[in-house]
Design a protein around this motif. Structure first.
Motif, PDB file in Angstrom:
ATOM      1  N   VAL A  61       1.228  25.414 116.058  1.00  0.00           N
ATOM      2  CA  VAL A  61       0.477  26.647 116.291  1.00  0.00           C
ATOM      3  C   VAL A  61      -0.955  26.262 116.632  1.00  0.00           C
TER       4      VAL A  61
ATOM      5  N   THR B  49      -3.998  20.657 125.424  1.00  0.00           N
ATOM      6  CA  THR B  49      -4.231  22.096 125.374  1.00  0.00           C
ATOM      7  C   THR B  49      -5.389  22.457 126.286  1.00  0.00           C
TER       8      THR B  49
ATOM      9  N   VAL C  34      -9.335  36.130 118.449  1.00  0.00           N
ATOM     10  CA  VAL C  34      -8.598  34.917 118.129  1.00  0.00           C
ATOM     11  C   VAL C  34      -7.435  34.815 119.100  1.00  0.00           C
ATOM     12  N   TYR C  35      -7.330  33.660 119.741  1.00  0.00           N
ATOM     13  CA  TYR C  35      -6.227  33.461 120.669  1.00  0.00           C
ATOM     14  C   TYR C  35      -5.281  32.435 120.058  1.00  0.00           C
ATOM     15  N   THR C  36      -4.001  32.690 120.173  1.00  0.00           N
ATOM     16  CA  THR C  36      -3.055  31.737 119.605  1.00  0.00           C
ATOM     17  C   THR C  36      -1.979  31.392 120.612  1.00  0.00           C
TER      18      THR C  36
ATOM     19  N   ALA D  65       1.931  29.082 120.461  1.00  0.00           N
ATOM     20  CA  ALA D  65       2.857  28.351 119.593  1.00  0.00           C
ATOM     21  C   ALA D  65       3.855  27.601 120.456  1.00  0.00           C
TER      22      ALA D  65
ATOM     23  N   THR E 170      -4.811  27.619 117.654  1.00  0.00           N
ATOM     24  CA  THR E 170      -5.646  28.800 117.483  1.00  0.00           C
ATOM     25  C   THR E 170      -7.048  28.537 118.010  1.00  0.00           C
ATOM     26  N   TRP E 171      -7.555  29.469 118.777  1.00  0.00           N
ATOM     27  CA  TRP E 171      -8.915  29.383 119.287  1.00  0.00           C
ATOM     28  C   TRP E 171      -9.699  30.580 118.748  1.00  0.00           C
ATOM     29  N   TYR E 172     -10.913  30.345 118.282  1.00  0.00           N
ATOM     30  CA  TYR E 172     -11.740  31.411 117.712  1.00  0.00           C
ATOM     31  C   TYR E 172     -12.928  31.671 118.625  1.00  0.00           C
TER      32      TYR E 172
END
Lengths: 138, 108
Positions: B88, B24, B98-100, B102, B90-92
């Motif tokens: 899924v 990622t 919040v970025y996601t 999938a 997820t970045w905070y």
């Protein structure tokens, strides 16, 4: 283990800033370890920290940690202004507790990895990385 | 940082119980709070402070991130896939965003 020429060029100016970093971070390393382990004794072995011996660009140093049976691994960079780098928490879907990322290093220093095992014990390892151009400030 | 763009690489298919490698990357400056601008003012810290990967709601990895993680944070790790489903990611961000991303995977 790839450095592009572009990454190298970006940080030309930061070397001067890195040279001026204070050494107070050394004590902070022990504070971080104590906070992670809750004061428990930390053993050796069972954890592997992979990092280049010489990193030309401190802004992106590829590292990888592996500790079979660990539930979490904390990485510390003893020579950074803030030694905490990150903590990996592993879920049940990981076949082996291993992860790779890229980190910033302000200068030549020791990297430390502390793993918390499933049985509640802790192990640590460290590794020196020589940094040609630091990755902080500027 | 509306332009944070996640990129993930997950195999499209796998056999049950197979170990797959996931990579990622998200484009983000990871402003450390240590740098100064041309006038000597500190540029405020803005980093992604947490990254998680889940498969069908089950945790794969959860990373707490500090400013020492490089620009455009990159992670590579392994996972086993017991069944067809969806990863899924997820970045905070420090600023609350919040970025996601999938990625579905088919187990044959």
């Amino acid at each position: 283990m790839t450095f592009t020429r572009r990454e190298m060029l970006v940080l030309g100016l930061s070397a001067a800033g890195a040279a001026l970093l204070p050494l107070r971070a050394v004590a902070a390393v022990e504070d971080n370890i104590a906070a992670f382990t809750g004061g428990a004794a930390v053993g050796e072995g069972g954890i592997t920290l992979t990092a280049p011996e010489i990193a030309e660009n401190g802004n992106t140093v590829p590292i990888s940690v592996s500790a079979p049976g660990a539930v979490s691994i904390m990485i510390l960079a003893s020579g950074n202004p803030n030694p905490a780098v990150g903590t990996f928490n592993f879920g049940a879907l990981m076949p082996k507790q291993e992860a790779s990322t890229r980190i910033r290093l302000a200068g030549t220093q020791n990297l430390i990895a502390v793993a918390k095992m499933a049985d509640g014990s802790f192990v640590q390892t460290s590794r020196e990385v020589k940094v040609t151009i630091g990755g902080c400030g500027g | 940082m509306a332009d944070a763009k996640p990129r993930v690489r997950v195999p499209k298919t796998a056999s049950a119980g197979e170990t797959i490698t996931i990579k990622t990357l998200i484009s983000h400056p990871m402003e450390s709070g240590q740098r100064k601008d041309g006038d000597g003012n500190v540029i405020p810290r803005q980093i992604i402070n947490r990254f998680t990967a889940e498969f069908n709601g089950e945790l794969v990895i959860d990373v707490t991130m500090e400013p020492a993680i490089s620009t455009n944070p990159y992670f590579e790790f392994d996972a086993v896939v017991p069944e067809t489903g969806e990863f899924v990611f997820t970045w905070y961000d420090d600023n609350g965003e919040v970025y996601t991303a999938a990625s579905p995977i088919t187990v044959s």
